[in-house]
Design an enzyme around this catalytic site. Structure first.
Site, mmCIF file in Angstrom:
data_model
loop_
_atom_site.group_PDB
_atom_site.id
_atom_site.type_symbol
_atom_site.label_atom_id
_atom_site.label_comp_id
_atom_site.label_asym_id
_atom_site.label_seq_id
_atom_site.Cartn_x
_atom_site.Cartn_y
_atom_site.Cartn_z
ATOM 1 N N HIS A 22 0.829 -1.218 0.000
ATOM 2 C CA HIS A 22 0.000 0.000 0.000
ATOM 3 C C HIS A 22 0.859 1.262 0.000
ATOM 4 C CE1 HIS A 22 -3.643 2.366 1.038
ATOM 5 N NE2 HIS A 22 -2.778 3.129 1.691
ATOM 6 N N GLU A 23 1.812 1.324 0.923
ATOM 7 C CA GLU A 23 2.646 2.527 1.028
ATOM 8 C C GLU A 23 3.572 2.678 -0.166
ATOM 9 O OE1 GLU A 23 1.907 4.712 3.094
ATOM 10 O OE2 GLU A 23 0.582 3.484 4.333
ATOM 11 N N HIS A 26 1.844 4.678 -2.869
ATOM 12 C CA HIS A 26 1.971 6.129 -2.658
ATOM 13 C C HIS A 26 3.380 6.597 -3.029
ATOM 14 C CE1 HIS A 26 -1.890 6.435 -0.747
ATOM 15 N NE2 HIS A 26 -1.562 5.723 0.332
#
Length: 450
Positions: A22-23, A26
């Site tokens: 997920h990170e 980003h």
């Protein structure tokens, strides 16, 4: 103790992997848009390990593995040198900032596709969704559901019981569902409409299929004792491996389920049990222990499990695809999980699904440990499911989540100017309160199930 440590380790591995994915979404899109990423942290709290790359980003492994974050240079909270102004998040266009925010959930969905693709490349052993019998007076019985294979749910084809379950869960709160039944998957099939207006499904008590009155073809428990838990009521009564259960409390036993029903209905009561041991009748006295159900009721518990008659090989299949088809199946399955997740959120808001069914970190840890026990295929399926859920939850329009940030950016795109800091701060407080409340409910639900 071993089960606890195994569940904890599986949970840390699964959550750590999915948070990293997920990170990284980003992080990658921020880098591609020329934003300076100051820190990429997996976990919170005290730093255990850290290093810097040539771009100046600090990568951190922290002590509390319950999340992570990517910190980007942002003129709204950081002092920014004039020569670095174009590296700040807030200096980018609204579409660029939206792309950075949306990249986290998108990475989770892509990971789910990858996990499911890998699963289908390896091959998934599963049971054909054949209905073995229909429970009398049930929803399925009233619809005259035949003992055939389910080949489609509301026109959407299915290959196994998991696919049937996912599609049936989407029907919660609706009036009906149409099942296409056939002798095998190559037959055209006939439609059977189930009336769902009286459907009461409680996952704490029953399966989706059981609540509708469908009994899948599955391994059949016999009336032979397969194992006896140490220090259990069964062990105290003298039950032994290979004992054949014949009569309990004056009732001749016909199947394992009938024995379970009697035990559950008689907590703390001494019952006479006739077993056959080495061809000879033996009479025992068993006293089921009392255990509390999630609904606050007491039911009996014996601590014995049966021998199982394996499933007929004709009902077992290996679902496996080549690379291209495996990718397509991964995309379809991920979309189905995304659709179901959003559907469940809607049903929760409408009251069709109770908040008592929310699960938290304890349930996820148990699921991680159980799936890891079952092997790589089950663990990949679990990772895909949790990855989709993580992506969907982050897209909810709560200001503290990615979806809330996207909501503010959409408003900015429409208005031509950002939402005021005061409004954002108020929104963050409300979002944090709602999220903490939901997490608290989920954690209490987890504890009640222990």
């Amino acid at each position: 103790m071993f089960d606890f440590m195994w569940n904890l380790l599986s949970f840390v591995v699964a959550l750590g992997l999915l948070v990293t994915v997920h990170e990284y979404g980003h992080f990658w899109v921020a880098r591609k848009n020329g934003i300076l990423v100051q820190r990429f942290s997996i976990g919170f709290g005290k730093t255990l390990f850290s290093w810097r790359d040539r771009h100046g980003t600090e990568f951190v492994i922290a002590a509390i593995p319950l999340g992570g974050y990517v910190r980007m240079l942002d003129g709204r909270v950081d002092p920014v040198l004039p020569q670095h102004a174009d590296l700040a998040f807030d200096s980018k266009t609204v579409p660029q900032r939206m792309a950075v925010i949306a990249a986290g959930p998108a990475a989770n969905f892509l990971f789910a596709i990858f996990a499911l693709m890998l699963m289908y490349l390896i091959g998934v052993p599963s049971l054909r969704p054949v209905v073995a019998q229909v429970t009398p007076d049930s929803i399925a019985a009233k619809a005259y559901l035949p003992n055939q294979q389910i080949i489609a749910v509301n026109g959407e084809s299915v290959q196994d019981w998991q696919g049937v379950q996912l599609l049936l869960l989407e029907q919660i709160g609706r009036d009906s569902v149409t099942l296409t039944m056939a002798d095998d998957s190559n037959s055209p099939g006939a439609d059977v409409k189930l009336d769902l207006t009286s459907w009461q499904f409680d996952p704490e008590r029953d399966s989706v299929f059981g609540s509708l009155g469908m009994v899948p073809v599955q391994a059949k428990p016999l009336l032979d004792v397969g194992s006896v838990q140490p220090n259990s009521p069964a062990a105290a009564a003298g039950l032994q491996l290979h004992d054949k259960l014949r009569v309990l409390d004056g009732v001749a036993l016909t199947d394992w389920a009938s024995m379970v029903t009697i035990i559950q209905n008689n907590p703390g009561k001494a019952l006479s049990l006739l077993v056959e041991r080495d061809g000879q009748p033996v009479t025992l006295t068993v006293t089921p222990a009392s255990q509390l159900t999630p609904d606050g009721f007491h039911q009996g518990f014996l601590g014995v499990s049966p021998k199982v008659q394996p499933v007929d090989p004709q009902f077992i299949q290996q679902v496996q695809y080549g690379p291209i088809e495996a990718v397509w199946q991964g995309i379809q399955k991920t979309w189905q999980l995304v659709r179901l997740s959003f559907s469940m959120v809607g049903k929760l808001l409408l009251g069709d699904v109770s908040v008592k069914h929310l699960s938290g970190p304890i349930a996820i840890a148990q699921g991680a440990g159980s799936s890891a026990d079952l092997g790589l295929i089950a663990f990949l399926s679990f990772l895909a499911l949790i990855s989709v859920n993580l992506g969907v939850v982050n897209l909810l329009p709560l200001p503290i989540l990615d979806g809330g940030h996207l909501m503010y950016l959409v408003v900015e795109l429409i208005r031509g100017r950002p939402v005021s800091e005061k409004a954002q701060e108020t929104g963050f407080k409300i979002g944090a309160f709602v999220l903490l409340m939901l997490m608290g409910i989920a954690l209490l639900n987890d504890i009640s199930r222990l």
